[in-house]
Design a protein around this motif. Structure first.
Motif, mmCIF file in Angstrom:
data_model
loop_
_atom_site.group_PDB
_atom_site.id
_atom_site.type_symbol
_atom_site.label_atom_id
_atom_site.label_comp_id
_atom_site.label_asym_id
_atom_site.label_seq_id
_atom_site.Cartn_x
_atom_site.Cartn_y
_atom_site.Cartn_z
ATOM 1 N N LEU A 25 37.905 82.126 71.448
ATOM 2 C CA LEU A 25 37.111 81.267 72.501
ATOM 3 C C LEU A 25 38.063 80.710 73.560
ATOM 4 N N THR A 26 39.166 80.359 73.468
ATOM 5 C CA THR A 26 40.006 79.885 74.666
ATOM 6 C C THR A 26 40.328 80.999 75.716
ATOM 7 N N LYS A 27 40.448 82.232 75.070
ATOM 8 C CA LYS A 27 40.602 83.322 75.981
ATOM 9 C C LYS A 27 39.596 83.509 76.983
ATOM 10 N N GLY A 28 38.261 83.228 76.335
ATOM 11 C CA GLY A 28 37.077 83.295 77.504
ATOM 12 C C GLY A 28 36.698 84.904 77.759
ATOM 13 N N ASN A 29 37.168 86.112 76.929
ATOM 14 C CA ASN A 29 36.581 87.381 77.070
ATOM 15 C C ASN A 29 35.588 87.515 76.399
ATOM 16 N N TYR A 30 35.240 86.582 75.187
ATOM 17 C CA TYR A 30 33.911 86.601 74.324
ATOM 18 C C TYR A 30 33.309 85.417 74.723
ATOM 19 N N ASP A 31 31.947 85.465 74.539
ATOM 20 C CA ASP A 31 30.751 84.422 74.708
ATOM 21 C C ASP A 31 30.935 83.330 73.409
ATOM 22 N N ALA A 32 31.306 82.185 73.467
ATOM 23 C CA ALA A 32 31.130 81.400 72.141
ATOM 24 C C ALA A 32 30.033 81.540 71.527
ATOM 25 N N ALA A 33 29.036 81.768 71.838
ATOM 26 C CA ALA A 33 27.670 81.771 71.359
ATOM 27 C C ALA A 33 27.511 82.963 70.333
ATOM 28 N N ASN A 34 28.218 84.034 70.852
ATOM 29 C CA ASN A 34 28.357 85.489 70.102
ATOM 30 C C ASN A 34 29.276 85.361 68.912
ATOM 31 N N ILE A 35 29.969 84.250 68.818
ATOM 32 C CA ILE A 35 30.947 84.259 67.813
ATOM 33 C C ILE A 35 30.505 83.587 66.318
ATOM 34 N N TYR A 36 30.381 84.218 65.330
ATOM 35 C CA TYR A 36 29.818 83.434 63.951
ATOM 36 C C TYR A 36 30.983 83.248 63.274
ATOM 37 N N LEU A 37 31.291 82.146 62.688
ATOM 38 C CA LEU A 37 32.236 81.706 61.596
ATOM 39 C C LEU A 37 31.689 80.965 60.520
ATOM 40 N N THR A 38 31.997 81.822 59.397
ATOM 41 C CA THR A 38 31.552 81.288 57.970
ATOM 42 C C THR A 38 32.504 80.478 57.305
ATOM 43 N N ARG A 39 31.813 79.656 56.222
ATOM 44 C CA ARG A 39 32.740 79.084 55.402
ATOM 45 C C ARG A 39 32.060 78.395 54.398
ATOM 46 N N ARG A 40 32.341 78.253 52.924
ATOM 47 C CA ARG A 40 31.254 77.825 52.007
ATOM 48 C C ARG A 40 31.176 76.453 52.377
ATOM 49 N N ASN A 41 32.133 75.477 52.754
ATOM 50 C CA ASN A 41 32.065 74.269 53.144
ATOM 51 C C ASN A 41 32.504 74.167 54.468
ATOM 52 N N ILE A 42 31.579 73.974 55.567
ATOM 53 C CA ILE A 42 31.799 73.852 56.952
ATOM 54 C C ILE A 42 32.452 72.597 57.247
ATOM 55 N N ARG A 43 32.592 71.556 56.587
ATOM 56 C CA ARG A 43 32.948 70.310 57.015
ATOM 57 C C ARG A 43 34.078 70.337 58.123
ATOM 58 N N SER A 44 35.294 71.241 57.383
ATOM 59 C CA SER A 44 36.419 71.307 58.060
ATOM 60 C C SER A 44 36.578 71.978 59.552
ATOM 61 N N ILE A 45 35.418 72.616 59.671
ATOM 62 C CA ILE A 45 35.235 73.557 60.871
ATOM 63 C C ILE A 45 34.229 73.227 61.793
ATOM 64 N N GLU A 46 33.569 72.185 61.569
ATOM 65 C CA GLU A 46 32.413 71.540 62.282
ATOM 66 C C GLU A 46 32.806 71.455 63.758
ATOM 67 N N ALA A 47 34.023 71.007 64.120
ATOM 68 C CA ALA A 47 34.344 70.782 65.331
ATOM 69 C C ALA A 47 34.327 71.820 66.371
ATOM 70 N N LEU A 48 34.252 73.128 65.824
ATOM 71 C CA LEU A 48 34.218 74.434 66.416
ATOM 72 C C LEU A 48 32.582 74.637 66.906
ATOM 73 N N ARG A 49 31.889 74.145 66.178
ATOM 74 C CA ARG A 49 30.290 74.245 66.602
ATOM 75 C C ARG A 49 29.837 73.335 67.883
ATOM 76 N N ASP A 50 30.879 72.244 68.125
ATOM 77 C CA ASP A 50 30.712 71.701 69.414
ATOM 78 C C ASP A 50 31.386 72.167 70.471
ATOM 79 N N LYS A 51 32.100 73.384 70.189
ATOM 80 C CA LYS A 51 32.560 74.085 71.421
ATOM 81 C C LYS A 51 31.780 75.422 71.619
ATOM 82 N N GLY A 52 30.746 75.515 70.820
ATOM 83 C CA GLY A 52 29.612 76.477 71.142
ATOM 84 C C GLY A 52 29.756 77.646 70.085
ATOM 85 N N LEU A 53 30.447 77.865 69.020
ATOM 86 C CA LEU A 53 30.734 78.819 68.310
ATOM 87 C C LEU A 53 29.421 78.594 67.047
#
Length: 271
Positions: A25-53
């Motif tokens: 995300l921070t390098k900028g070579n890839y579009d944030a909207a094209n990066i999918y991140l999965t987890r059983r409980n997404i509460r701890s990674i919700e902040a990444l949604r705000d960054k476009g992931l």
């Protein structure tokens, strides 16, 4: 297809999976909207949604929408994950990249099929700041995407393509190595405090000295002993300190630590 258009699924939003996502995300070579991140409980990674992931609990969705599939779960979780996503995998579309310790390419191929491009990758958590040392091993089916995968990890640090038989050693030096070097810096900080510096200043010195060491070796392409010789003088304080460290077993202890971690990985393979 350009990097910006490439779609990536990171299955497993633990420490390393998140570090990879943040690095991309921070390098900028890839579009944030094209990066999918999965987890059983997404509460701890919700902040990444705000960054476009694309943050989701749905592994199947992430796989269907992506081409590069990064397997970032714990070893014990991999069989269930592969069983879940196998119906949605297509060898003509998907490239599988595993960062899972002790899991061989053949183990993954047996679960999903022999026709897939499968790569083993061993980065470390410095990938989040584009300073990872990542080792990569490719199966025969993945030779056509070697440059693409190397380019992905090159934008997150340095890469080295190795034979798969060296992956256990790479895990110790690249991934576990982060902890080993951190412990050295902690020891240097504690020593600085004992010598009179306050904790913050001692840490600042230790961190900057470690950067300088790495920079000298990289820039000069020299051996550590060559650089050591430049700062040791007859009857000086540096050689006295070095000799005392060796007398107390510094180098043997460090090497034994590496060997013990390596043995642990070998035992994990047998379990």
């Amino acid at each position: 297809m350009s990097m910006k258009q490439e779609k990536i699924a990171i299955l497993g939003g633990g420490n390393l999976g998140v570090a990879i996502a943040e690095g991309l995300l921070t390098k900028g070579n890839y579009d944030a909207a094209n990066i999918y991140l999965t987890r059983r409980n997404i509460r701890s990674i919700e902040a990444l949604r705000d960054k476009g992931l694309q943050v989701t609990t749905d592994n199947k969705l992430a796989v269907r929408e992506s081409r590069l599939i990064l397997l970032c779960v714990q070893p014990a979780q991999l069989p269930a994950l592969l069983e879940e996503i196998s119906p949605w995998l297509n060898p003509g579309q998907h490239v599988l990249i595993s960062v899972i310790t002790s899991i061989s390419i053949q183990t993954i191929a047996q679960a999903v099929g022999e026709d897939f491009a499968i790569i083993r990758s061993m980065p470390n958590t410095a990938i989040a700041i584009h300073q990872s040392m990542t080792c990569l091993a490719f199966n025969e089916k993945s030779r056509g995407v070697e440059k693409e995968v190397v380019a992905l990890f090159d934008c997150l640090g340095s890469t080295l393509v190795i034979e798969e038989e060296l992956m256990a050693a790479a895990t110790v030096l690249c991934a576990s190595g982060i902890a080993f070097y951190m412990r050295f810096i902690r020891a240097a900080t504690q020593g600085g405090i004992q010598l009179g510096f306050d904790a913050a200043d001692a840490l600042k010195i230790a961190v900057q000295v470690s950067k300088g060491v790495s920079g000298l070796l990289e820039t000069n392409r020299s051996h550590p002993e060559q650089e050591i010789d430049k700062v040791t003088t007859p009857r000086g304080c540096t050689i006295a300190g070095l000799n005392e460290m060796e007398h107390q077993g510094f180098s043997p202890a460090f090497i034994r630590g590496l060997a013990t971690s390596y043995e642990r990985i070998q035992n994990m393979k047998k379990q």
